[in-house]
Motif scaffolding. Structure first.
Motif, PDB file in Angstrom:
ATOM      1  N   PRO A 277       0.812  -1.225   0.000  1.00 12.72           N
ATOM      2  CA  PRO A 277       0.000   0.000   0.000  1.00 12.72           C
ATOM      3  C   PRO A 277       0.844   1.272   0.000  1.00 12.72           C
ATOM      4  N   PHE A 278       2.158   1.136  -0.175  1.00 13.57           N
ATOM      5  CA  PHE A 278       3.050   2.297  -0.197  1.00 13.57           C
ATOM      6  C   PHE A 278       4.137   2.058  -1.231  1.00 13.57           C
ATOM      7  N   THR A 279       4.830   3.089  -1.581  1.00 15.70           N
ATOM      8  CA  THR A 279       5.963   2.966  -2.498  1.00 15.70           C
ATOM      9  C   THR A 279       7.255   3.182  -1.722  1.00 15.70           C
ATOM     10  N   LEU A 280       8.328   2.585  -2.196  1.00 13.18           N
ATOM     11  CA  LEU A 280       9.610   2.723  -1.514  1.00 13.18           C
ATOM     12  C   LEU A 280      10.126   4.157  -1.618  1.00 13.18           C
ATOM     13  N   THR A 281      10.784   4.599  -0.557  1.00 11.71           N
ATOM     14  CA  THR A 281      11.432   5.911  -0.601  1.00 11.71           C
ATOM     15  C   THR A 281      12.690   5.812  -1.463  1.00 11.71           C
ATOM     16  N   ARG A 282      13.234   6.965  -1.791  1.00  9.79           N
ATOM     17  CA  ARG A 282      14.467   6.981  -2.580  1.00  9.79           C
ATOM     18  C   ARG A 282      15.580   6.216  -1.870  1.00  9.79           C
ATOM     19  N   ALA A 283      15.701   6.423  -0.544  1.00 14.39           N
ATOM     20  CA  ALA A 283      16.765   5.760   0.211  1.00 14.39           C
ATOM     21  C   ALA A 283      16.559   4.243   0.227  1.00 14.39           C
ATOM     22  N   GLN A 284      15.303   3.801   0.344  1.00 12.13           N
ATOM     23  CA  GLN A 284      15.034   2.357   0.309  1.00 12.13           C
ATOM     24  C   GLN A 284      15.386   1.769  -1.052  1.00 12.13           C
ATOM     25  N   GLN A 285      15.051   2.468  -2.126  1.00 16.77           N
ATOM     26  CA  GLN A 285      15.368   1.992  -3.469  1.00 16.77           C
ATOM     27  C   GLN A 285      16.883   1.899  -3.670  1.00 16.77           C
ATOM     28  N   ASN A 286      17.612   2.887  -3.168  1.00 16.92           N
ATOM     29  CA  ASN A 286      19.074   2.862  -3.295  1.00 16.92           C
ATOM     30  C   ASN A 286      19.669   1.677  -2.535  1.00 16.92           C
ATOM     31  N   ALA A 287      19.177   1.450  -1.316  1.00 15.77           N
ATOM     32  CA  ALA A 287      19.683   0.335  -0.512  1.00 15.77           C
ATOM     33  C   ALA A 287      19.389  -0.991  -1.200  1.00 15.77           C
ATOM     34  N   TRP A 288      18.185  -1.135  -1.735  1.00 16.79           N
ATOM     35  CA  TRP A 288      17.816  -2.379  -2.419  1.00 16.79           C
ATOM     36  C   TRP A 288      18.702  -2.596  -3.644  1.00 16.79           C
ATOM     37  N   ALA A 289      18.997  -1.523  -4.377  1.00 21.47           N
ATOM     38  CA  ALA A 289      19.857  -1.640  -5.562  1.00 21.47           C
ATOM     39  C   ALA A 289      21.263  -2.099  -5.158  1.00 21.47           C
ATOM     40  N   ARG A 293      22.996  -5.685  -6.262  1.00 21.38           N
ATOM     41  CA  ARG A 293      24.299  -5.728  -6.930  1.00 21.38           C
ATOM     42  C   ARG A 293      25.254  -6.669  -6.190  1.00 21.38           C
ATOM     43  N   ASP A 294      25.258  -6.590  -4.849  1.00 16.19           N
ATOM     44  CA  ASP A 294      26.135  -7.462  -4.054  1.00 16.19           C
ATOM     45  C   ASP A 294      25.765  -8.925  -4.212  1.00 16.19           C
ATOM     46  N   LEU A 295      24.466  -9.219  -4.172  1.00 13.27           N
ATOM     47  CA  LEU A 295      24.020 -10.613  -4.246  1.00 13.27           C
ATOM     48  C   LEU A 295      24.342 -11.238  -5.600  1.00 13.27           C
ATOM     49  N   ALA A 296      24.435 -10.419  -6.631  1.00 14.00           N
ATOM     50  CA  ALA A 296      24.719 -10.937  -7.975  1.00 14.00           C
ATOM     51  C   ALA A 296      26.191 -11.283  -8.166  1.00 14.00           C
ATOM     52  N   GLN A 297      27.049 -10.894  -7.187  1.00 19.15           N
ATOM     53  CA  GLN A 297      28.474 -11.177  -7.309  1.00 19.15           C
ATOM     54  C   GLN A 297      28.788 -12.589  -6.826  1.00 19.15           C
ATOM     55  N   ILE A 315      11.138  -4.050   4.855  1.00 20.18           N
ATOM     56  CA  ILE A 315      10.708  -4.336   3.484  1.00 20.18           C
ATOM     57  C   ILE A 315      11.913  -4.530   2.574  1.00 20.18           C
ATOM     58  N   VAL A 316      12.997  -3.795   2.827  1.00 18.15           N
ATOM     59  CA  VAL A 316      14.215  -3.977   2.026  1.00 18.15           C
ATOM     60  C   VAL A 316      14.796  -5.364   2.277  1.00 18.15           C
ATOM     61  N   ALA A 317      14.786  -5.808   3.546  1.00 17.89           N
ATOM     62  CA  ALA A 317      15.264  -7.153   3.870  1.00 17.89           C
ATOM     63  C   ALA A 317      14.385  -8.212   3.210  1.00 17.89           C
ATOM     64  N   ALA A 318      13.079  -7.970   3.183  1.00 19.17           N
ATOM     65  CA  ALA A 318      12.167  -8.920   2.539  1.00 19.17           C
ATOM     66  C   ALA A 318      12.454  -9.030   1.049  1.00 19.17           C
ATOM     67  N   LEU A 319      12.735  -7.908   0.410  1.00 20.73           N
ATOM     68  CA  LEU A 319      13.064  -7.932  -1.022  1.00 20.73           C
ATOM     69  C   LEU A 319      14.372  -8.682  -1.270  1.00 20.73           C
ATOM     70  N   ALA A 320      15.343  -8.529  -0.347  1.00 17.44           N
ATOM     71  CA  ALA A 320      16.600  -9.270  -0.471  1.00 17.44           C
ATOM     72  C   ALA A 320      16.343 -10.769  -0.360  1.00 17.44           C
ATOM     73  N   ALA A 321      15.467 -11.165   0.587  1.00 19.78           N
ATOM     74  CA  ALA A 321      15.132 -12.584   0.738  1.00 19.78           C
ATOM     75  C   ALA A 321      14.490 -13.129  -0.535  1.00 19.78           C
ATOM     76  N   LEU A 322      13.649 -12.327  -1.181  1.00 16.59           N
ATOM     77  CA  LEU A 322      12.987 -12.777  -2.408  1.00 16.59           C
ATOM     78  C   LEU A 322      13.987 -12.974  -3.548  1.00 16.59           C
ATOM     79  N   ILE A 323      15.038 -12.163  -3.589  1.00 20.37           N
ATOM     80  CA  ILE A 323      16.074 -12.357  -4.609  1.00 20.37           C
ATOM     81  C   ILE A 323      16.704 -13.739  -4.441  1.00 20.37           C
ATOM     82  N   ALA A 324      16.978 -14.115  -3.176  1.00 18.10           N
ATOM     83  CA  ALA A 324      17.562 -15.437  -2.922  1.00 18.10           C
ATOM     84  C   ALA A 324      16.607 -16.537  -3.363  1.00 18.10           C
ATOM     85  N   VAL A 325      15.321 -16.377  -3.062  1.00 20.35           N
ATOM     86  CA  VAL A 325      14.330 -17.404  -3.423  1.00 20.35           C
ATOM     87  C   VAL A 325      14.200 -17.493  -4.942  1.00 20.35           C
ATOM     88  N   GLU A 326      14.189 -16.338  -5.622  1.00 22.48           N
ATOM     89  CA  GLU A 326      14.111 -16.340  -7.087  1.00 22.48           C
ATOM     90  C   GLU A 326      15.283 -17.088  -7.707  1.00 22.48           C
TER      91      GLU A 326
END
Length: 699
Positions: A277-289, A293-297, A315-326
């Motif tokens: 129900p919300f959008t990520l802030t700029r700082a959250q988007q930067n952290a997720w990016a 990048r780190d996880l892809a190394q 929410i940023v941690a949850a998105l990181a977990a989803l990258i691992a699951v993907e």
């Protein structure tokens, strides 16, 4: 080392070690196994350990002060003849000895605890030396429990006398002898090149140690307690350099390691973002990016995600977990308390179930059948995400294909605990989270191996929290504020630090507070939550508060982190003077999560200590978590700030991060060139300063 007269930092803590003294070292020191075991209690197992075991303070036995010239309240050494000796029984048994020096000035020596040896030493006519502070007494000037020695045929000391930290059964003369023996046998060569020492204007290490262990009489006690003394500067620099070298080597080792690249198609993460129900802030988007990048190394990620209370780290941690699951891997999420871990579990389950993912919950309080089922799901891989407390790193917990470890409030876990979870997989990616912002100097020192992502903005629509300091004698006014807040449709937290009555602290208990508030506010619905409730009971009460079925939630500090109730508009914290800055800031952050104005009331009881006054002043004047963390570091020192007593984090024994920033900067600047051009210097320096402890620095 300068005596710790300031409460903001304890420099006498000893680093973690499990080593034992070798037979060769015992032979050099001429000690038996029993003495070696006593030294081991002080973590003194090598010659270098002894050489770096520096004095707490010094005594001056290099000259005699005439009694008539001796200042009050300052340690002095006098030489005098015993005139009388008497055992008195009123008001209590004590030995009182009258002495006079050559000038005829009289002084009393008083011993409340004494032995026959004292009486034999202080017989009439003996000439003795007494070291202590002179104070005004009932019969005249006196020394209470001075250090006494026979004066006949005894020359004055040539250096100040060091007083060391010790343990029972290991007296000061023995420790002095062992340290002097160690100083004679350590290599006289310096680990650091002369050119570097000249550049930094630092003395040689052996010269510095010799001075600090046996200072000549021209050095005053004040000189030796001054951290700016070149000898102290040398030790501080060496310690900071060892820390910087070890951190950089740990980073190089990590980067040279191999890890599975976690690259997903972002189908799950995009689906989650679409349902929020919300959008990520700029700082959250930067952290997720940065995390993506780190996880892809193909080397392990070692990243710290830090942000102030309510900035949206989960929410940023949850998105990181989803990258691992993907990418076909599992993710493990560990939190230090059951209530925080459980809230992560409930939040992740809410987010992940619509995506077709299974989230397992594992904690020590689960029933055996539930625990067995959770372990099976984790081991078989049917649970893609595992959330829990320290129960996650028990030996009987196995993962099918673990790729990412997420540790919340990482500084509250021990090094060995984090290492145990990390070892559940091969070269795992690690994401650590902290709602306690790390001050710059601390990050430069203790977190030099971490890549850091900072969420430095709050979600839109938040209003600043007003903080009020209220004396507990005005508690009735606070209860009236609770009533008005409820009438406005807002909810209230009322936090108490204890569950049961304590005769020592005499703090208001959560149970009594709930009963008292219910009696004062009979029309309000008031709940109670604390750490001793069963998990389901806690979950039910918290859920009722989230649904606004409860207007007031009386709680212990279990709600410190993780609770998100946007309608909560008032936080009352009892006995705020008893709590630390980080805890107060975390608790205050439980309100102010909606668009309406929120208030945090800090109830305090007098009298207040100077430390308590300082804390309350800082929390009242600041809302920025980084500034509060900086002030907290100044007040408590790095050991307390990091929870080092529990975590085993390698402590700085000598350097002070605020006072010695210039030395820290120099160590950071020189570490990389030394590693690149003079690896032999690095090896010798780390062996001298860290020995077996180096392996803990990369966790």
């Amino acid at each position: 080392m300068p005596e710790n007269t300031n409460s903001r930092t304890d420099r006498r803590k000893f680093p973690h070690t499990t080593a034992m003294m070798t037979p060769q070292t015992q032979a050099i020191l001429n000690i038996n196994e029993a003495t070696a075991k006593k030294l081991a209690k002080l973590h003194l197992n090598t010659l270098w350990d002894l050489a770096l075991h520096l004095p707490l303070r010094y005594e001056d036995e290099t000259h005699i002060t005439p009694i008539a010239d001796a200042p009050l309240g300052v340690p002095v050494q006098i030489e005098a003849k015993v005139l009388t000796q008497e055992v008195q029984f009123k008001p209590r048994k004590q030995l009182v000895v009258q002495v006079a020096d050559a000038s005829g000035s009289v002084l009393y020596l008083r011993f409340i605890h004494f032995y026959p040896s004292h009486q034999q030493q202080l017989v009439r006519g003996n000439t003795i030396r007494a070291l202590g502070e002179i104070k005004h007494g009932f019969f005249g000037d006196e020394m209470i429990h001075p250090k006494v020695r026979q004066a006949e045929n005894r020359s004055l000391a040539e250096t100040l006398t060091p007083i060391y930290p010790t343990v029972n059964g290991l007296n000061q003369p023995t420790l002095r002898r062992l340290i002097q023996t160690a100083l004679k046998h350590i290599p006289p060569t310096d680990t650091l090149p002369n050119a570097l020492l000249n550049e930094l204007q630092l003395p040689h290490l052996t010269d510095s140690l010799t001075l600090l262990h046996a200072p000549p009489p021209e050095y005053t006690i004040h000189d030796l307690h001054n951290g700016a003394l070149p000898a102290w500067q040398r030790l501080k620099f060496d310690e900071l350099l060892a820390q910087q070298l070890s951190m950089r080597l740990a980073r190089k080792k990590r980067i040279s390691g191999s890890a599975k690249a976690l690259c997903g198609n972002e189908s799950l993460s995009q689906a989650l973002l679409a349902q929020l129900p919300f959008t990520l802030t700029r700082a959250q988007q930067n952290a997720w990016a940065e995390i993506r990048r780190d996880l892809a190394q193909t080397h392990p990620m070692h990243r710290l995600l830090q942000g102030d209370v309510g900035s949206g780290k989960t929410i940023v941690a949850a998105l990181a977990a989803l990258i691992a699951v993907e990418a076909g891997f599992q993710a493990a999420v560990m939190a230090p308390t059951e209530i925080l871990a459980e809230q992560h579990y409930l939040k992740f389950k809410q987010w992940f179930e619509p995506l077709g993912l299974n989230t397992a919950w594992l904690s020590g309080s689960l029933k055996k059948r539930e625990k067995t089922a959770a372990k099976a799901a984790i081991a078989e891989g049917t649970a893609q995400i595992a959330v829990g407390t320290h129960a996650l790193f028990q030996d009987d917990v196995g993962f099918d294909n673990l790729g990412l470890v997420i540790v919340d409030e990482q500084h509250r876990f021990g090094v060995a605990q984090r290492l145990a979870l990390k070892n559940k997989g091969e070269d795992l990616h690690q994401l650590m989270m902290s709602a306690t912002p790390i001050p710059r100097t601390l990050a430069m020192s203790f977190f030099a191996d971490l890549d850091v992502s900072v969420i430095d903005e709050l979600p839109p629509g938040r209003t600043p929290i007003k903080t009020r300091l209220v004396n507990s004698v005005r508690r009735d006014e606070v209860a009236a504020l609770v009533r008005r807040t409820g009438e406005m449709g807002r909810q209230v937290y009322w936090v108490c630090p204890l569950i049961e009555e304590s005769e020592t602290l005499q703090l208001q208990t959560a149970v009594e507070t709930q009963q008292q508030l219910q009696a004062e506010l009979p029309s309000m619905r008031i709940g109670l939550v604390h750490g001793r409730l069963k998990p389901q009971e806690k979950a039910d009460i918290m859920a009722a508060f989230v649904r606004a079925e409860l207007q007031v939630l009386v709680a212990t500090t279990v709600i410190e982190v993780g609770v998100d109730v946007p309608n909560a508009g008032l936080m009352v914290i009892e006995h705020a003077e008893r709590m630390g800055l980080a805890q107060l800031h975390q608790l205050r952050g439980r309100v102010g999560r909606g668009a309406a104005a929120s208030v945090c009331v800090l109830l305090f009881s007098e009298p207040l200590s100077e430390l308590a006054k300082s804390r309350l002043k800082v929390i009242y004047e600041n809302t920025d978590g980084f500034e509060i963390a900086r002030q907290d570091l100044i007040l408590r020192g790095p050991g307390e700030f990091l929870g080092a007593r529990q975590s085993g984090t390698p402590m700085l024994r000598f350097a002070d991060l605020e006072e010695d920033l210039n030395l820290l900067e120099a160590a950071r600047r020189l570490a990389e060139p030394l590693i690149t051009k003079q690896p032999h210097v690095v090896e010798q320096h780390l062996e001298r300063w860290l020995g077996s402890k180096e392996g803990y620095l990369g966790v």
